[in-house]
Design an enzyme around this catalytic site. Structure first.
Site, PDB file in Angstrom:
ATOM      1  N   GLU A  94      -5.478   2.924   0.558  1.00 13.90           N
ATOM      2  CA  GLU A  94      -6.227   4.116   0.957  1.00 13.90           C
ATOM      3  C   GLU A  94      -6.372   5.137  -0.161  1.00 13.90           C
ATOM      4  O   GLU A  94      -7.094   6.118  -0.008  1.00 13.90           O
ATOM      5  CB  GLU A  94      -5.546   4.762   2.166  1.00 13.90           C
ATOM      6  CG  GLU A  94      -5.566   3.875   3.396  1.00 13.90           C
ATOM      7  CD  GLU A  94      -4.831   4.501   4.573  1.00 13.90           C
ATOM      8  OE1 GLU A  94      -4.381   5.656   4.466  1.00 13.90           O
ATOM      9  OE2 GLU A  94      -4.713   3.813   5.592  1.00 13.90           O
ATOM     10  N   HIS A  97      -4.901   4.712  -6.310  1.00 20.37           N
ATOM     11  CA  HIS A  97      -3.874   3.973  -7.044  1.00 20.37           C
ATOM     12  C   HIS A  97      -4.400   2.602  -7.475  1.00 20.37           C
ATOM     13  O   HIS A  97      -4.167   2.165  -8.605  1.00 20.37           O
ATOM     14  CB  HIS A  97      -2.631   3.824  -6.158  1.00 20.37           C
ATOM     15  CG  HIS A  97      -1.509   3.067  -6.784  1.00 20.37           C
ATOM     16  ND1 HIS A  97      -0.719   3.599  -7.778  1.00 20.37           N
ATOM     17  CD2 HIS A  97      -1.041   1.824  -6.560  1.00 20.37           C
ATOM     18  CE1 HIS A  97       0.183   2.713  -8.152  1.00 20.37           C
ATOM     19  NE2 HIS A  97       0.010   1.619  -7.419  1.00 20.37           N
TER      20      HIS A  97
END
Length: 164
Positions: A94, A97
């Site tokens: 989400e 990263h």
């Protein structure tokens, strides 16, 4: 042909040289182990199928895909190898990263290859979800580990051919 209809690891139309004269390193990320273990099995078995000697394959685990860079660097610094195969799996989450890790790993692996003038193979899945990873780790789209092994063999052979 659309990717969804194709086994990406089909090398039936490709000549693969013998792996017998070469030494290989395999660096495997432990994160997403179900996937990376399948990638490893594909790479290892493919090297053996193409004639690599068991004693000429050196395997090391690292915690995650980001650490593949240091793992490949350490291997090339400490072992006489003709190619290193980096195997990992980064699945979209989400946050951003995913983008940072994928970019860093791709660039880092490229830099290690250039640093040592040796093939360092990018066998890292960068998928949107778990199913896409499964499909590319021995599922309907083949096994990226097999592709990494064949690439390592072909590149080791190319380096030998051009340097002799």
């Amino acid at each position: 042909m659309a990717t969804q209809l194709k086994n990406l690891s089909d090398f039936s139309e490709t000549d693969v040289p013998s792996a017998a004269p070469y030494h290989f390193g395999i660096v495997v990320a432990e994160w997403n182990a179900e996937i990376t273990n399948a990638l490893y099995q594909g790479a290892y078995e493919s090297l053996l199928e193409h004639g690599a000697l068991i004693d000429n394959i050196f395997t090391y685990s690292v915690p995650g895909s980001f650490e593949l860079i240091a793992g490949a660097d350490i291997l090339l610094k400490n072992k006489k190898l003709d190619a290193v195969i980096c195997l990992g799996c980064v699945i979209q989450g989400e946050t951003r990263h995913f983008d940072f890790i994928c970019d860093a790993v791709a660039n880092g692996i490229s830099n290690v290859s250039l640093k040592y003038s040796k093939p360092v193979i990018f066998g890292v899945l960068t998928t949107d979800n778990q199913q896409q990873a499964i499909d590319r780790a021995g599922g309907k789209h083949g096994n990226k580990g097999v592709e990494g092994a064949v690439t390592a063999i072909k590149m080791a052979n190319l380096f030998e051919t051009l340097n002799s």
